[in-house]
Design a protein around this motif. Structure first.
Motif, short mmCIF file in Angstrom:
data_model
loop_
_atom_site.label_atom_id
_atom_site.label_comp_id
_atom_site.label_asym_id
_atom_site.label_seq_id
_atom_site.Cartn_x
_atom_site.Cartn_y
_atom_site.Cartn_z
N MET A 60 -37.80 -1.36 -35.47
CA MET A 60 -37.74 -1.05 -34.03
C MET A 60 -38.80 -1.84 -33.27
N GLU A 61 -40.00 -1.92 -33.81
CA GLU A 61 -41.07 -2.65 -33.14
C GLU A 61 -40.75 -4.15 -33.06
N MET A 62 -40.04 -4.68 -34.06
CA MET A 62 -39.67 -6.08 -34.03
C MET A 62 -38.48 -6.33 -33.12
N MET A 63 -37.50 -5.45 -33.16
CA MET A 63 -36.28 -5.64 -32.37
C MET A 63 -36.56 -5.56 -30.87
N LEU A 64 -37.52 -4.72 -30.48
CA LEU A 64 -37.79 -4.55 -29.05
C LEU A 64 -38.31 -5.83 -28.39
N LEU A 65 -38.83 -6.76 -29.21
CA LEU A 65 -39.37 -8.01 -28.65
C LEU A 65 -38.29 -8.80 -27.92
N SER A 66 -37.05 -8.71 -28.39
CA SER A 66 -35.98 -9.47 -27.75
C SER A 66 -35.58 -8.86 -26.41
N PHE A 67 -35.98 -7.60 -26.16
CA PHE A 67 -35.67 -6.96 -24.88
C PHE A 67 -36.85 -7.01 -23.91
N VAL A 68 -38.05 -6.83 -24.43
CA VAL A 68 -39.23 -6.75 -23.57
C VAL A 68 -39.55 -8.11 -22.95
N GLY A 69 -39.38 -9.19 -23.72
CA GLY A 69 -39.70 -10.52 -23.21
C GLY A 69 -38.95 -10.88 -21.94
N PRO A 70 -37.61 -10.85 -21.95
CA PRO A 70 -36.86 -11.16 -20.73
C PRO A 70 -37.17 -10.20 -19.58
N PHE A 184 -30.65 1.28 -33.88
CA PHE A 184 -31.20 2.37 -33.07
C PHE A 184 -31.98 1.81 -31.88
N GLU A 185 -32.74 0.74 -32.12
CA GLU A 185 -33.52 0.13 -31.03
C GLU A 185 -32.59 -0.50 -29.99
N ALA A 186 -31.53 -1.18 -30.45
CA ALA A 186 -30.57 -1.77 -29.52
C ALA A 186 -29.88 -0.69 -28.69
N SER A 187 -29.60 0.46 -29.32
CA SER A 187 -28.97 1.57 -28.61
C SER A 187 -29.91 2.14 -27.54
N ILE A 188 -31.17 2.33 -27.93
CA ILE A 188 -32.15 2.86 -26.97
C ILE A 188 -32.32 1.89 -25.80
N ALA A 189 -32.42 0.60 -26.13
CA ALA A 189 -32.61 -0.41 -25.07
C ALA A 189 -31.42 -0.42 -24.11
N TRP A 190 -30.22 -0.25 -24.63
CA TRP A 190 -29.02 -0.27 -23.81
C TRP A 190 -29.08 0.83 -22.74
N PHE A 204 -41.06 5.01 -26.74
CA PHE A 204 -40.12 5.61 -27.69
C PHE A 204 -40.17 4.92 -29.05
N SER A 205 -40.39 3.61 -29.03
CA SER A 205 -40.38 2.84 -30.28
C SER A 205 -41.59 3.11 -31.16
N SER A 320 -35.63 -18.01 -39.41
CA SER A 320 -34.21 -17.96 -39.06
C SER A 320 -33.78 -16.56 -38.60
N TYR A 321 -34.28 -15.50 -39.27
CA TYR A 321 -33.86 -14.14 -38.89
C TYR A 321 -34.32 -13.80 -37.47
N TYR A 322 -35.63 -13.91 -37.24
CA TYR A 322 -36.13 -13.56 -35.90
C TYR A 322 -35.68 -14.59 -34.87
N GLY A 323 -35.48 -15.83 -35.31
CA GLY A 323 -34.94 -16.83 -34.40
C GLY A 323 -33.55 -16.48 -33.94
N LEU A 324 -32.71 -15.98 -34.87
CA LEU A 324 -31.36 -15.57 -34.50
C LEU A 324 -31.37 -14.37 -33.57
N VAL A 325 -32.31 -13.46 -33.79
CA VAL A 325 -32.43 -12.30 -32.89
C VAL A 325 -32.75 -12.77 -31.48
N LEU A 326 -33.70 -13.70 -31.37
CA LEU A 326 -34.07 -14.20 -30.05
C LEU A 326 -32.99 -15.11 -29.46
N LEU A 327 -32.32 -15.89 -30.30
CA LEU A 327 -31.22 -16.73 -29.82
C LEU A 327 -30.11 -15.87 -29.22
#
Length: 513
Positions: A60-70, A184-190, A204-205, A320-327
């Motif tokens: 969750m802490e890693m996934m939220l980076l793709s939402f918080v940045g933008p 779960f993080e993507a759902s919360i962010a949505w 929440f995260s 590649s993993y985190y790059g794909l998340v950010l891509l």
């Protein structure tokens, strides 16, 4: 004199124990033997739930980076470089944390390692939601990264409770908690981001890591670690508890470490007797010199090749993993001015739906891992998926319609989730108990370097209208990782865990043969 000598001889022989008693006392078993006897049961399910909660927290802490940045780019008017730094500082902290917590847990125990990581992650994560400015935020996110660096400690701790025959399957199940965390993080962010904003998402995260602190007191230490340190009575008490909860019994005999058994097999009967104390406790093995650091042991002749290859694979996986998340975020951002007009989406906001869909790609990745990890082995599973990932990313060298982009990223995410899952199973298996969390921690630290660099590619190059260069760089890193996997010196599927580096070559030769 003759009579006296004979009587003395008889007197010395008379107290000899019965053959039956000698048979029981001479029997020995290791932690692996004990775990195989008690099987995977209710106790391991409880251990899985605790370790899994830690994995959910990190995901969750890693996934939220793709939402918080933008979101912060718009709210605080940040440049693309400043947006990238929000992600990069987390990986910088993880680099420090993965190395540090690995050494702490190898020297002072697994429990102390993940207690400290949970405290740092929980406190810094919650405080980052209250950050008044950019500098304060990246400082706190760096501290969160230091805490998240302890993830390999939890995975190694769980690994050391699993019987060898079912280790691959249950480690895939454990990896499933990461997928649960990302979805779960993507759902919360949505739901949270459009209404409450990024601060609530950060708050929440941080909650899952607090659960690790609440239940910490009932968590046992790894019996394998205790046995290695000569604390065999403590290890035995934990194994007896495991057997009781699982409704099984331990093997007869005396609990010893793997290394002691190997020493006993090479020594005479008299030396065997001296290895056991009168009360049945094992003698601490002093063959490992205290002045040799765990870090130096990673570069021993037995471990240097797999260590260096693992570093490349960890780097490639994280990059590649985190790059794909950010891509996924950047290529589904309606404000991307580099995309041709006829390929622009109708809406001009971040597409949470498409990000949510690509996140679900982790489930097929886990299923593939579960089916291939034992049938094809760790090496072949990883290499095939690395090369397939290259294939799926290749069309993105050119701008594609949003539907095609989503589909290709979905397939690439499946592949990289599989390799990410398998490498975190393979890495703890190749290292002995004495350096396991240090080896995985250092490898994970090298991976964090890839995580620090990937935002500059996924965010910086995409913003600079260099999508082709970004994708080609991903292709090179992923392909090189696949080649390194093929160069690993041995397969670990079905192999028992070892306690010391000196036992690695012999077992590897058996597998290779």
């Amino acid at each position: 004199m003759k009579t006296s000598f004979s009587s003395t001889l008889v007197q010395k022989r008379s107290p000899s124990p019965s053959p039956k008693l000698m048979g029981v006392e001479s029997q020995r078993y290791t932690v692996d033997d004990a775990l195989a006897a008690v099987g995977f049961g209710r106790f391991q399910i409880l251990v899985l739930a605790y370790a899994g909660m830690g994995w959910i927290s990190e995901a969750m802490e890693m996934m939220l980076l793709s939402f918080v940045g933008p979101a912060l780019e718009s709210a605080w008017n940040l440049s693309s470089h400043e947006e990238s730094m929000i992600t990069s500082v987390v990986f910088a902290g993880m680099l420090v944390g993965a190395y540090s917590w690995g050494i702490v847990s190898d020297k002072h125990g697994r429990r102390k390692g993940f207690l400290m990581t949970a405290m740092v992650t929980c406190v810094a994560g919650f405080l980052s939601a209250l950050a008044p400015n950019y500098i304060c935020l990246i400082t706190l996110r760096c501290l969160v990264g230091i805490g998240l660096g302890g993830g390999p400690v939890l995975s190694s701790w769980f690994l050391e409770f699993i019987p060898a025959p079912s280790r691959g399957t249950w480690m895939v199940v454990f990896s499933g908690f990461w997928t649960i965390g990302t979805i779960f993080e993507a759902s919360i962010a949505w739901f949270v981001m459009p209404t409450l904003g990024w601060r609530w998402l950060l708050a929440f995260s941080s909650l899952p890591s607090s659960l690790l602190l609440i239940f910490y007191r009932v968590v046992p230490e790894s019996p394998r670690y205790l046995c290695l340190k000569g604390r065999t009575p403590e290890a035995l008490r934990i194994l007896e508890k495991v057997a009781k909860i699982n409704g099984q019994t331990l093997p007869p005999g005396v609990l010893v470490s793997d290394h002691e058994i190997e020493l006993n097999e090479k020594s005479s009967e008299a030396e065997d007797a001296r290895l056991l104390s009168d009360n049945g406790e094992t003698v601490v093995d002093h063959s490992i010199k205290p002045n040799v650091s765990t870090m130096a042991m990673l570069f021993s002749p037995e471990l240097i090749k797999p260590t260096l290859l693992l570093w490349v694979v960890f780097f490639g996986n994280a990059f590649s993993y985190y790059g794909l998340v950010l891509l996924t975020t950047e290529l589904h951002n309606g404000r991307n001015s580099c995309v041709p007009a006829h390929l622009q989406p109708q809406h001009q906001e971040l597409s949470y739906k498409d990000i949510f869909i690509t996140t679900f790609a982790e489930f097929p990745g886990l299923i593939i891992s579960a089916f291939t990890i034992d049938k094809l082995g760790r090496k072949l599973s990883m290499s095939i998926m690395f090369f397939l990932c290259c294939l799926f990313l290749l069309p993105l060298v050119f701008h594609q319609p949003q539907t095609v982009t989503t589909a290709l990223l979905f397939l690439a995410r499946i592949c990289i989730t599989t390799t990410f899952t398998v490498v975190y199973i393979y890495a703890p298996e190749i290292y002995p108990t004495s350096v396991r969390t240090t080896g995985v921690g250092v490898g994970s630290s090298v991976g964090r370097i890839g995580g620090m660099i990937c935002p500059l590619v996924a965010v910086g190059l995409i913003h600079g209208c260099h999508q082709t260069a970004a994708i080609l760089l991903f292709e090179f890193v992923i392909f090189a990782s696949g080649v390194c996997v093929l160069m690993f010196p041995f397969e670990t599927s079905g192999r028992e865990l070892t306690d010391h580096a000196s036992t690695v070559p012999e077992k590897n030769k058996i597998i290779a043969a």
